[in-house]
Each structure stands twice: as C-alpha cells, then as structure tokens.
Design a protein around this motif. Sequence first.
Motif, PDB file in Angstrom:
ATOM      1  N   PHE A  11     -26.603  -5.535  -2.630  1.00  0.00           N
ATOM      2  CA  PHE A  11     -26.617  -6.985  -2.438  1.00  0.00           C
ATOM      3  C   PHE A  11     -25.416  -7.549  -3.169  1.00  0.00           C
ATOM      4  O   PHE A  11     -25.052  -7.058  -4.231  1.00  0.00           O
ATOM      5  CB  PHE A  11     -27.898  -7.591  -3.027  1.00  0.00           C
ATOM      6  CG  PHE A  11     -29.143  -7.009  -2.425  1.00  0.00           C
ATOM      7  CD1 PHE A  11     -29.807  -7.671  -1.413  1.00  0.00           C
ATOM      8  CD2 PHE A  11     -29.634  -5.785  -2.851  1.00  0.00           C
ATOM      9  CE1 PHE A  11     -30.943  -7.130  -0.838  1.00  0.00           C
ATOM     10  CE2 PHE A  11     -30.763  -5.228  -2.285  1.00  0.00           C
ATOM     11  CZ  PHE A  11     -31.424  -5.906  -1.278  1.00  0.00           C
ATOM     12  N   VAL A  12     -24.814  -8.585  -2.612  1.00  0.00           N
ATOM     13  CA  VAL A  12     -23.687  -9.239  -3.289  1.00  0.00           C
ATOM     14  C   VAL A  12     -24.105 -10.676  -3.590  1.00  0.00           C
ATOM     15  O   VAL A  12     -24.599 -11.388  -2.707  1.00  0.00           O
ATOM     16  CB  VAL A  12     -22.411  -9.206  -2.426  1.00  0.00           C
ATOM     17  CG1 VAL A  12     -21.300 -10.019  -3.090  1.00  0.00           C
ATOM     18  CG2 VAL A  12     -21.949  -7.768  -2.205  1.00  0.00           C
ATOM     19  N   ILE A  13     -23.930 -11.074  -4.830  1.00  0.00           N
ATOM     20  CA  ILE A  13     -24.342 -12.413  -5.258  1.00  0.00           C
ATOM     21  C   ILE A  13     -23.121 -13.185  -5.735  1.00  0.00           C
ATOM     22  O   ILE A  13     -22.308 -12.671  -6.512  1.00  0.00           O
ATOM     23  CB  ILE A  13     -25.373 -12.319  -6.397  1.00  0.00           C
ATOM     24  CG1 ILE A  13     -26.610 -11.582  -5.902  1.00  0.00           C
ATOM     25  CG2 ILE A  13     -25.738 -13.714  -6.911  1.00  0.00           C
ATOM     26  CD1 ILE A  13     -27.576 -11.213  -6.993  1.00  0.00           C
ATOM     27  N   LYS A  70     -22.154   3.645  -7.928  1.00  0.00           N
ATOM     28  CA  LYS A  70     -21.479   2.989  -9.051  1.00  0.00           C
ATOM     29  C   LYS A  70     -20.347   2.145  -8.495  1.00  0.00           C
ATOM     30  O   LYS A  70     -19.564   2.607  -7.669  1.00  0.00           O
ATOM     31  CB  LYS A  70     -20.933   4.028 -10.023  1.00  0.00           C
ATOM     32  CG  LYS A  70     -22.016   4.799 -10.758  1.00  0.00           C
ATOM     33  CD  LYS A  70     -21.403   5.702 -11.814  1.00  0.00           C
ATOM     34  CE  LYS A  70     -22.461   6.482 -12.566  1.00  0.00           C
ATOM     35  NZ  LYS A  70     -23.088   7.521 -11.764  1.00  0.00           N
ATOM     36  N   ILE A  71     -20.279   0.903  -8.925  1.00  0.00           N
ATOM     37  CA  ILE A  71     -19.238  -0.005  -8.455  1.00  0.00           C
ATOM     38  C   ILE A  71     -18.204  -0.175  -9.553  1.00  0.00           C
ATOM     39  O   ILE A  71     -18.544  -0.429 -10.702  1.00  0.00           O
ATOM     40  CB  ILE A  71     -19.842  -1.377  -8.080  1.00  0.00           C
ATOM     41  CG1 ILE A  71     -20.813  -1.199  -6.907  1.00  0.00           C
ATOM     42  CG2 ILE A  71     -18.738  -2.373  -7.731  1.00  0.00           C
ATOM     43  CD1 ILE A  71     -21.594  -2.427  -6.553  1.00  0.00           C
ATOM     44  N   ASP A  72     -16.954  -0.032  -9.180  1.00  0.00           N
ATOM     45  CA  ASP A  72     -15.855  -0.293 -10.111  1.00  0.00           C
ATOM     46  C   ASP A  72     -15.512  -1.781  -9.972  1.00  0.00           C
ATOM     47  O   ASP A  72     -14.835  -2.188  -9.028  1.00  0.00           O
ATOM     48  CB  ASP A  72     -14.655   0.591  -9.758  1.00  0.00           C
ATOM     49  CG  ASP A  72     -13.513   0.421 -10.764  1.00  0.00           C
ATOM     50  OD1 ASP A  72     -13.497  -0.611 -11.482  1.00  0.00           O
ATOM     51  OD2 ASP A  72     -12.657   1.321 -10.822  1.00  0.00           O
ATOM     52  N   LYS A 106     -12.094  -3.081  -9.281  1.00  0.00           N
ATOM     53  CA  LYS A 106     -11.498  -2.912  -7.954  1.00  0.00           C
ATOM     54  C   LYS A 106     -12.223  -3.710  -6.875  1.00  0.00           C
ATOM     55  O   LYS A 106     -11.662  -3.989  -5.820  1.00  0.00           O
ATOM     56  CB  LYS A 106     -11.492  -1.434  -7.560  1.00  0.00           C
ATOM     57  CG  LYS A 106     -10.575  -0.575  -8.431  1.00  0.00           C
ATOM     58  CD  LYS A 106     -10.621   0.868  -7.976  1.00  0.00           C
ATOM     59  CE  LYS A 106      -9.701   1.723  -8.841  1.00  0.00           C
ATOM     60  NZ  LYS A 106      -9.850   3.143  -8.523  1.00  0.00           N
ATOM     61  N   CYS A 107     -13.497  -4.072  -7.109  1.00  0.00           N
ATOM     62  CA  CYS A 107     -14.290  -4.778  -6.101  1.00  0.00           C
ATOM     63  C   CYS A 107     -13.673  -6.146  -5.795  1.00  0.00           C
ATOM     64  O   CYS A 107     -13.394  -6.925  -6.694  1.00  0.00           O
ATOM     65  CB  CYS A 107     -15.719  -4.953  -6.597  1.00  0.00           C
ATOM     66  SG  CYS A 107     -16.753  -5.898  -5.450  1.00  0.00           S
ATOM     67  N   THR A 108     -13.491  -6.412  -4.508  1.00  0.00           N
ATOM     68  CA  THR A 108     -12.931  -7.697  -4.085  1.00  0.00           C
ATOM     69  C   THR A 108     -14.023  -8.640  -3.572  1.00  0.00           C
ATOM     70  O   THR A 108     -13.728  -9.760  -3.173  1.00  0.00           O
ATOM     71  CB  THR A 108     -11.911  -7.486  -2.956  1.00  0.00           C
ATOM     72  OG1 THR A 108     -12.591  -6.911  -1.824  1.00  0.00           O
ATOM     73  CG2 THR A 108     -10.769  -6.568  -3.395  1.00  0.00           C
ATOM     74  N   GLY A 109     -15.265  -8.154  -3.524  1.00  0.00           N
ATOM     75  CA  GLY A 109     -16.358  -8.983  -3.013  1.00  0.00           C
ATOM     76  C   GLY A 109     -16.361  -9.101  -1.503  1.00  0.00           C
ATOM     77  O   GLY A 109     -16.926 -10.044  -0.951  1.00  0.00           O
ATOM     78  N   CYS A 110     -15.800  -8.124  -0.806  1.00  0.00           N
ATOM     79  CA  CYS A 110     -15.685  -8.209   0.660  1.00  0.00           C
ATOM     80  C   CYS A 110     -17.037  -8.061   1.369  1.00  0.00           C
ATOM     81  O   CYS A 110     -17.171  -8.433   2.514  1.00  0.00           O
ATOM     82  CB  CYS A 110     -14.712  -7.164   1.169  1.00  0.00           C
ATOM     83  SG  CYS A 110     -15.375  -5.481   1.124  1.00  0.00           S
ATOM     84  N   LYS A 111     -18.009  -7.484   0.710  1.00  0.00           N
ATOM     85  CA  LYS A 111     -19.395  -7.335   1.207  1.00  0.00           C
ATOM     86  C   LYS A 111     -19.566  -6.249   2.260  1.00  0.00           C
ATOM     87  O   LYS A 111     -20.646  -6.125   2.849  1.00  0.00           O
ATOM     88  CB  LYS A 111     -19.941  -8.659   1.742  1.00  0.00           C
ATOM     89  CG  LYS A 111     -19.832  -9.813   0.754  1.00  0.00           C
ATOM     90  CD  LYS A 111     -20.324 -11.097   1.382  1.00  0.00           C
ATOM     91  CE  LYS A 111     -20.077 -12.286   0.507  1.00  0.00           C
ATOM     92  NZ  LYS A 111     -18.681 -12.731   0.523  1.00  0.00           N
ATOM     93  N   ARG A 112     -18.555  -5.482   2.544  1.00  0.00           N
ATOM     94  CA  ARG A 112     -18.700  -4.432   3.570  1.00  0.00           C
ATOM     95  C   ARG A 112     -19.747  -3.402   3.178  1.00  0.00           C
ATOM     96  O   ARG A 112     -20.438  -2.861   4.026  1.00  0.00           O
ATOM     97  CB  ARG A 112     -17.352  -3.746   3.812  1.00  0.00           C
ATOM     98  CG  ARG A 112     -16.373  -4.639   4.536  1.00  0.00           C
ATOM     99  CD  ARG A 112     -15.081  -3.945   4.840  1.00  0.00           C
ATOM    100  NE  ARG A 112     -15.281  -2.815   5.722  1.00  0.00           N
ATOM    101  CZ  ARG A 112     -14.403  -1.843   5.914  1.00  0.00           C
ATOM    102  NH1 ARG A 112     -13.254  -1.868   5.275  1.00  0.00           N
ATOM    103  NH2 ARG A 112     -14.654  -0.860   6.732  1.00  0.00           N
ATOM    104  N   CYS A 113     -19.884  -3.152   1.896  1.00  0.00           N
ATOM    105  CA  CYS A 113     -20.842  -2.139   1.435  1.00  0.00           C
ATOM    106  C   CYS A 113     -22.284  -2.526   1.757  1.00  0.00           C
ATOM    107  O   CYS A 113     -23.140  -1.662   1.908  1.00  0.00           O
ATOM    108  CB  CYS A 113     -20.679  -1.889  -0.062  1.00  0.00           C
ATOM    109  SG  CYS A 113     -20.724  -3.392  -1.062  1.00  0.00           S
ATOM    110  N   VAL A 114     -22.565  -3.810   1.892  1.00  0.00           N
ATOM    111  CA  VAL A 114     -23.946  -4.270   2.136  1.00  0.00           C
ATOM    112  C   VAL A 114     -24.474  -3.688   3.446  1.00  0.00           C
ATOM    113  O   VAL A 114     -25.616  -3.231   3.517  1.00  0.00           O
ATOM    114  CB  VAL A 114     -24.007  -5.814   2.162  1.00  0.00           C
ATOM    115  CG1 VAL A 114     -25.407  -6.291   2.528  1.00  0.00           C
ATOM    116  CG2 VAL A 114     -23.575  -6.381   0.821  1.00  0.00           C
TER     117      VAL A 114
END
Length: 103
Positions: A31-33, A9-11, A14-22
């Motif tokens: 995936f980050v779009i 689950k993504i909050d 709080k997500c900054t779009g840093c893409k580290r989770c990918v």
Amino acid sequence: MKDINDTPKIDYNKCTGCKRCVGICPGLAIFVIKFKDKKALITLPYELLPIPKVEDIVIALDREGKPRGKAKVIKVNISNKTNVVTIEVERNLAMEVRNIKLD
Ligand code: SF4
C-alpha cells in the motif's frame, strides 16, 4: 526478493512513490500512503467487482474487514491483473484502512 515468501524491503532512498508495486505484488501486500493536510491518500490493490468509480463514496475497511468510516475514490487504474484504487480518508485512519467496500 530472492524467494516469494521473503518479506519485501523497500529502499526509501530510491522509491519515487510511483505506486507500480501496488498492482504487481502477488500477495496484495503493498500500500502507498501520501499525507495531504488533514487527509491521507491510500493506494491499494483491488481485485473485486464491481470496480469503483472516481468520486464514489465507499466504506473504508480495516485489516479485519471492519468498517472504519467513509472514503472517497480519487483514482482508479484498471488493469488486466490487479486494479489499483486510490482513496482519500481522514488522516488518523491512514495506518488502519486497507480495503474498501462499495455502498
Ligand atoms: S512506489 Fe513501489 S514501484 Fe514505485 S519506486 Fe516505490 S517501491 Fe518502487
């Protein structure tokens, strides 16, 4: 997640779009779009060889591995675990393309 089988689950507050989770997700499931005018930038995990290079034109694949068009490689982050590749596709393919194949 409490258990590796739980759905992440993504909050989004709080997500900054840093893409580290990918590159960290063991299931290669994140995936980050980013939408950019008529295009979409998709950042995806990539563990195959050869590793694509920036500016390469590759085949964009959907979840079933079917070709959906061409994609341009925008960024490649090489890691000793999971490499992370950002591609640019037409905006209407943003929610369909989830992998690439080198030409
Ligand atoms: S992109 Fe992923 S790692 Fe970065 S803040 Fe958002 S959820 Fe966390």
